[in-house]
Design a protein around this motif. Structure first.
Motif, PDB file in Angstrom:
ATOM      1  N   MET A  76     -16.610   4.510   9.159  1.00 50.49           N
ATOM      2  CA  MET A  76     -16.135   5.817   8.714  1.00 50.49           C
ATOM      3  C   MET A  76     -15.409   5.623   7.387  1.00 50.49           C
ATOM      4  SD  MET A  76     -13.788   8.361  11.004  1.00 50.49           S
ATOM      5  CE  MET A  76     -15.067   8.844  12.150  1.00 50.49           C
ATOM      6  N   THR A  77     -15.829   6.371   6.369  1.00 46.71           N
ATOM      7  CA  THR A  77     -15.194   6.289   5.059  1.00 46.71           C
ATOM      8  C   THR A  77     -14.412   7.571   4.817  1.00 46.71           C
ATOM      9  OG1 THR A  77     -16.968   4.881   4.234  1.00 46.71           O
ATOM     10  CG2 THR A  77     -15.582   5.935   2.582  1.00 46.71           C
ATOM     11  N   HIS A  78     -13.135   7.422   4.531  1.00 48.67           N
ATOM     12  CA  HIS A  78     -12.185   8.533   4.378  1.00 48.67           C
ATOM     13  C   HIS A  78     -11.652   8.478   2.944  1.00 48.67           C
ATOM     14  CE1 HIS A  78      -8.344  10.486   6.353  1.00 48.67           C
ATOM     15  NE2 HIS A  78      -8.704  11.109   5.254  1.00 48.67           N
ATOM     16  N   ILE A  79     -12.026   9.450   2.129  1.00 51.80           N
ATOM     17  CA  ILE A  79     -11.574   9.498   0.735  1.00 51.80           C
ATOM     18  C   ILE A  79     -10.522  10.592   0.610  1.00 51.80           C
ATOM     19  CG2 ILE A  79     -12.265   9.933  -1.661  1.00 51.80           C
ATOM     20  CD1 ILE A  79     -15.077   8.892  -0.828  1.00 51.80           C
ATOM     21  N   GLN A  80      -9.354  10.216   0.085  1.00 51.49           N
ATOM     22  CA  GLN A  80      -8.270  11.169  -0.125  1.00 51.49           C
ATOM     23  C   GLN A  80      -8.040  11.309  -1.626  1.00 51.49           C
ATOM     24  OE1 GLN A  80      -5.240   8.976   2.049  1.00 51.49           O
ATOM     25  NE2 GLN A  80      -5.499  10.275   3.846  1.00 51.49           N
ATOM     26  N   LYS A  81      -8.130  12.560  -2.125  1.00 54.53           N
ATOM     27  CA  LYS A  81      -7.896  12.810  -3.548  1.00 54.53           C
ATOM     28  C   LYS A  81      -6.600  13.589  -3.709  1.00 54.53           C
ATOM     29  CE  LYS A  81     -12.581  12.487  -5.254  1.00 54.53           C
ATOM     30  NZ  LYS A  81     -12.379  11.189  -5.862  1.00 54.53           N
ATOM     31  N   GLY A  82      -5.719  13.019  -4.532  1.00 53.90           N
ATOM     32  CA  GLY A  82      -4.425  13.645  -4.782  1.00 53.90           C
ATOM     33  C   GLY A  82      -3.806  12.995  -5.993  1.00 53.90           C
ATOM     34  N   ASP A  83      -2.461  12.902  -6.015  1.00 50.71           N
ATOM     35  CA  ASP A  83      -1.791  12.217  -7.129  1.00 50.71           C
ATOM     36  C   ASP A  83      -2.309  10.788  -7.249  1.00 50.71           C
ATOM     37  OD1 ASP A  83      -0.317  14.463  -7.623  1.00 50.71           O
ATOM     38  OD2 ASP A  83       1.447  13.784  -6.526  1.00 50.71           O
ATOM     39  N   LYS A  84      -2.549  10.174  -6.106  1.00 55.99           N
ATOM     40  CA  LYS A  84      -3.142   8.833  -6.044  1.00 55.99           C
ATOM     41  C   LYS A  84      -4.373   8.930  -5.149  1.00 55.99           C
ATOM     42  CE  LYS A  84      -0.114   5.786  -7.867  1.00 55.99           C
ATOM     43  NZ  LYS A  84      -0.437   4.622  -8.637  1.00 55.99           N
ATOM     44  N   ASP A  85      -5.549   8.635  -5.683  1.00 58.22           N
ATOM     45  CA  ASP A  85      -6.758   8.644  -4.866  1.00 58.22           C
ATOM     46  C   ASP A  85      -6.787   7.385  -4.004  1.00 58.22           C
ATOM     47  OD1 ASP A  85      -7.363  10.940  -6.189  1.00 58.22           O
ATOM     48  OD2 ASP A  85      -9.049  10.145  -7.319  1.00 58.22           O
ATOM     49  N   THR A  86      -7.089   7.565  -2.721  1.00 54.35           N
ATOM     50  CA  THR A  86      -7.153   6.436  -1.804  1.00 54.35           C
ATOM     51  C   THR A  86      -8.468   6.474  -1.037  1.00 54.35           C
ATOM     52  OG1 THR A  86      -6.034   7.666  -0.062  1.00 54.35           O
ATOM     53  CG2 THR A  86      -4.647   6.339  -1.480  1.00 54.35           C
ATOM     54  N   VAL A  87      -8.894   5.297  -0.605  1.00 53.94           N
ATOM     55  CA  VAL A  87     -10.082   5.175   0.237  1.00 53.94           C
ATOM     56  C   VAL A  87      -9.683   4.367   1.459  1.00 53.94           C
ATOM     57  CG1 VAL A  87     -12.433   4.274   0.441  1.00 53.94           C
ATOM     58  CG2 VAL A  87     -11.669   5.253  -1.733  1.00 53.94           C
ATOM     59  N   ILE A  88     -10.019   4.901   2.650  1.00 60.69           N
ATOM     60  CA  ILE A  88      -9.761   4.187   3.903  1.00 60.69           C
ATOM     61  C   ILE A  88     -11.113   4.000   4.577  1.00 60.69           C
ATOM     62  CG2 ILE A  88      -8.556   4.181   6.116  1.00 60.69           C
ATOM     63  CD1 ILE A  88      -6.656   6.344   4.803  1.00 60.69           C
ATOM     64  N   LYS A 146      -7.388   1.278   0.410  1.00 64.53           N
ATOM     65  CA  LYS A 146      -7.341   0.862  -0.991  1.00 64.53           C
ATOM     66  C   LYS A 146      -6.739   1.962  -1.849  1.00 64.53           C
ATOM     67  CE  LYS A 146     -11.694  -1.521  -0.254  1.00 64.53           C
ATOM     68  NZ  LYS A 146     -13.129  -1.407  -0.395  1.00 64.53           N
ATOM     69  N   VAL A 147      -5.832   1.574  -2.723  1.00 62.38           N
ATOM     70  CA  VAL A 147      -5.281   2.457  -3.746  1.00 62.38           C
ATOM     71  C   VAL A 147      -4.996   1.585  -4.971  1.00 62.38           C
ATOM     72  CG1 VAL A 147      -2.909   2.241  -2.874  1.00 62.38           C
ATOM     73  CG2 VAL A 147      -3.529   4.188  -4.326  1.00 62.38           C
ATOM     74  N   ASP A 148      -5.382   2.081  -6.139  1.00 62.23           N
ATOM     75  CA  ASP A 148      -5.266   1.290  -7.366  1.00 62.23           C
ATOM     76  C   ASP A 148      -5.890  -0.093  -7.118  1.00 62.23           C
ATOM     77  OD1 ASP A 148      -3.964   3.448  -8.557  1.00 62.23           O
ATOM     78  OD2 ASP A 148      -1.986   2.709  -8.006  1.00 62.23           O
ATOM     79  N   ASP A 149      -5.119  -1.171  -7.311  1.00 61.96           N
ATOM     80  CA  ASP A 149      -5.677  -2.513  -7.063  1.00 61.96           C
ATOM     81  C   ASP A 149      -5.078  -3.127  -5.791  1.00 61.96           C
ATOM     82  OD1 ASP A 149      -3.137  -2.862  -8.024  1.00 61.96           O
ATOM     83  OD2 ASP A 149      -3.641  -4.393  -9.499  1.00 61.96           O
ATOM     84  N   VAL A 150      -4.475  -2.288  -4.951  1.00 59.98           N
ATOM     85  CA  VAL A 150      -3.853  -2.755  -3.710  1.00 59.98           C
ATOM     86  C   VAL A 150      -4.818  -2.548  -2.549  1.00 59.98           C
ATOM     87  CG1 VAL A 150      -1.924  -2.436  -2.105  1.00 59.98           C
ATOM     88  CG2 VAL A 150      -1.546  -2.213  -4.571  1.00 59.98           C
ATOM     89  N   TYR A 162       0.841  -1.201   0.000  1.00 58.08           N
ATOM     90  CA  TYR A 162       0.000   0.000   0.000  1.00 58.08           C
ATOM     91  C   TYR A 162       0.879   1.255   0.000  1.00 58.08           C
ATOM     92  CZ  TYR A 162      -3.139   3.641   1.758  1.00 58.08           C
ATOM     93  OH  TYR A 162      -3.834   4.813   1.918  1.00 58.08           O
ATOM     94  N   MET A 163       1.865   1.286   0.904  1.00 57.96           N
ATOM     95  CA  MET A 163       2.743   2.465   0.978  1.00 57.96           C
ATOM     96  C   MET A 163       3.518   2.647  -0.325  1.00 57.96           C
ATOM     97  SD  MET A 163       4.180   2.700   4.900  1.00 57.96           S
ATOM     98  CE  MET A 163       4.858   1.047   4.989  1.00 57.96           C
ATOM     99  N   LYS A 164       3.971   1.549  -0.910  1.00 67.41           N
ATOM    100  CA  LYS A 164       4.694   1.604  -2.187  1.00 67.41           C
ATOM    101  C   LYS A 164       3.782   2.196  -3.273  1.00 67.41           C
ATOM    102  CE  LYS A 164       7.243  -2.079  -2.571  1.00 67.41           C
ATOM    103  NZ  LYS A 164       7.645  -3.451  -2.898  1.00 67.41           N
ATOM    104  N   ALA A 165       2.519   1.756  -3.292  1.00 66.14           N
ATOM    105  CA  ALA A 165       1.571   2.209  -4.323  1.00 66.14           C
ATOM    106  C   ALA A 165       1.266   3.706  -4.217  1.00 66.14           C
ATOM    107  CB  ALA A 165       0.268   1.404  -4.237  1.00 66.14           C
ATOM    108  N   ILE A 166       1.333   4.263  -3.009  1.00 63.52           N
ATOM    109  CA  ILE A 166       1.067   5.705  -2.879  1.00 63.52           C
ATOM    110  C   ILE A 166       2.354   6.530  -2.968  1.00 63.52           C
ATOM    111  CG2 ILE A 166      -1.135   5.506  -1.648  1.00 63.52           C
ATOM    112  CD1 ILE A 166       0.347   6.013   0.972  1.00 63.52           C
TER     113      ILE A 166
END
Length: 132
Positions: free
Chosen positions: A92-104, A118-122, A20-24
């Motif tokens: 709680m759903t946390h959506i982060q939008k940036g260079d890589k969009d992530t959902v926690i 989640k980021v990409d398929d990770v 996950y960290m690598k993907a972001i």
């Protein structure tokens, strides 16, 4: 009100966190440090404003937000993102939008918090146990 507010949750297991960290885009040294710590997460609320504190021996972070309102966030790894957090029951759903969009997605129970990131398929799953 949500029964998880004011409880401290300590990380007890982590699956796929390095991927996950690598993907972001987190660098190797920071990934090694991040993987080695067991952070404690606490969510509190006052007058409609929520605070989420994450504390560890490596780094502490804190975000303040109102449910459903976009805010600027600097992630613990230094990314600047636009975030929005919603709450449905104890999820709680946390959506982060940036260079890589992530959902926690954080799901709280009386004894644990499960965070699915989640980021990409990770997909990364981290489980925290309630301490108080």
């Amino acid at each position: 009100m949500a029964d998880f507010l004011g409880k401290q949750y300590k990380l007890v297991s982590s699956e796929n966190f390095d991927d996950y960290m690598k993907a972001i885009g987190v660098g190797l040294v920071t990934r090694k440090m991040g993987a080695a710590v067991s952070p404690v997460v606490e969510v509190t609320e006052k007058d409609g404003e929520y605070t989420m504190k994450t504390q560890s021996t490596f780094k502490n972070s804190e975000i303040k937000f109102r449910l459903g309102e976009e805010f600027n966030e600097e992630t613990p790894d230094g990314r600047k993102v636009k975030s929005i957090i919603t709450l449905d029951g104890n999820k709680m759903t946390h959506i982060q939008k940036g260079d890589k969009d992530t959902v926690i997605e954080r799901e709280f129970t009386p004894t644990e918090m499960k965070a699915v990131m989640k980021v990409d398929d990770v997909v990364c799953t981290r489980v925290y146990k309630a301490e108080n």
